[in-house]
Design an enzyme around this catalytic site. Structure first.
Site, mmCIF file in Angstrom:
data_model
loop_
_atom_site.group_PDB
_atom_site.id
_atom_site.type_symbol
_atom_site.label_atom_id
_atom_site.label_comp_id
_atom_site.label_asym_id
_atom_site.label_seq_id
_atom_site.Cartn_x
_atom_site.Cartn_y
_atom_site.Cartn_z
ATOM 1 N N GLY A 1 0.843 -1.184 0.000
ATOM 2 C CA GLY A 1 0.000 0.000 0.000
ATOM 3 C C GLY A 1 0.877 1.232 0.000
ATOM 4 O O GLY A 1 2.087 1.165 0.243
ATOM 5 N N TYR A 2 0.256 2.361 -0.250
ATOM 6 C CA TYR A 2 0.994 3.611 -0.391
ATOM 7 C C TYR A 2 0.559 4.608 0.668
ATOM 8 O O TYR A 2 -0.632 4.790 0.918
ATOM 9 C CB TYR A 2 0.804 4.185 -1.801
ATOM 10 C CG TYR A 2 1.467 3.296 -2.824
ATOM 11 C CD1 TYR A 2 2.769 3.546 -3.234
ATOM 12 C CD2 TYR A 2 0.824 2.171 -3.320
ATOM 13 C CE1 TYR A 2 3.404 2.713 -4.145
ATOM 14 C CE2 TYR A 2 1.454 1.334 -4.226
ATOM 15 C CZ TYR A 2 2.736 1.609 -4.634
ATOM 16 O OH TYR A 2 3.373 0.770 -5.518
ATOM 17 N N LEU A 3 1.544 5.251 1.295
ATOM 18 C CA LEU A 3 1.283 6.255 2.322
ATOM 19 C C LEU A 3 1.035 7.628 1.713
ATOM 20 O O LEU A 3 0.559 8.527 2.391
ATOM 21 C CB LEU A 3 2.462 6.337 3.297
ATOM 22 C CG LEU A 3 2.675 5.097 4.165
ATOM 23 C CD1 LEU A 3 4.011 5.176 4.879
ATOM 24 C CD2 LEU A 3 1.540 4.950 5.165
ATOM 25 N N THR A 4 1.378 7.799 0.441
ATOM 26 C CA THR A 4 1.205 9.080 -0.230
ATOM 27 C C THR A 4 0.359 8.885 -1.480
ATOM 28 O O THR A 4 0.292 7.783 -2.032
ATOM 29 C CB THR A 4 2.562 9.674 -0.647
ATOM 30 O OG1 THR A 4 3.231 8.732 -1.500
ATOM 31 C CG2 THR A 4 3.425 9.980 0.560
ATOM 32 N N ASN B 1 2.831 -0.125 -10.303
ATOM 33 C CA ASN B 1 2.034 -0.523 -9.145
ATOM 34 C C ASN B 1 1.316 0.664 -8.506
ATOM 35 O O ASN B 1 0.159 0.565 -8.122
ATOM 36 C CB ASN B 1 2.902 -1.221 -8.096
ATOM 37 C CG ASN B 1 3.320 -2.597 -8.526
ATOM 38 O OD1 ASN B 1 2.538 -3.531 -8.485
ATOM 39 N ND2 ASN B 1 4.565 -2.741 -8.946
#
Length: 168
Positions: free
Chosen positions: A29-32, A146
């Protein structure tokens, strides 16, 4: 400065499966939000290993990349509570073929049906011996990254988006 040099291709058929060396499930997952910055900040969990990854948002063969190991328990917590929106899940298969180690990503969930092969290189101009099971190159197409699959997953692609490269 850390640089990742890799090329990305679609996979033409399943012949690669006969030479898989190893396979592992990935959840990331991505924090930004990649649409509003210069870098993506990713959490990746693979088995009991986890990494925090920071990658410049450059299209092409070469990008800045920094990766740091973190405890898997902390990665799970951050993935569950700090990563907005959907996550990418996939099986990564390692394949030794044509003098390279290929990472073949078989996506799951909303990206099911997408299979992409990547090869990391030492130089941007390095020759890539392409196995017969590789399809067209998609290194320069953002939708195959991704970070882009989070906001525009493969299942939402139009027929035109899928065929734009598949016909190449």
């Amino acid at each position: 400065m850390a640089r990742e040099i890799e090329r990305k291709f679609l996979v033409r058929n399943d012949d690669w499966r006969a030479v898989v060396q190893d396979r592992q499930h990935f959840r990331q997952g991505y924090l930004t939000d990649h649409r509003h910055g210069k870098a993506s900040v990713r959490l990746r969990l693979r088995g009991e290993q986890a990494e925090l990854n920071i990658k410049s948002l450059e299209l092409g063969v070469s990008r800045q990349e920094y990766e740091y190991p973190i405890p898997a328990t902390e990665a799970r917590e951050m993935l569950d509570h700090l990563c907005p929106g959907p996550q990418v899940e996939k099986f990564r298969h390692w394949v030794h073929d044509s003098g390279h180690i290929w990472e073949v990503d078989e996506f799951l969930g909303d990206n099911s049906g997408l299979v992409v092969a990547e090869v990391e290189l030492e130089r941007e101009d390095q020759t890539v011996n392409r196995p017969h099971w590789l399809g067209p190159e998609v290194t320069h197409l953002e939708r195959y990254y991704n970070v882009a699959l989070i906001t525009h997953p493969y299942r939402q692609w139009t027929v035109a988006e899928r065929e734009a490269v598949d016909a190449g």
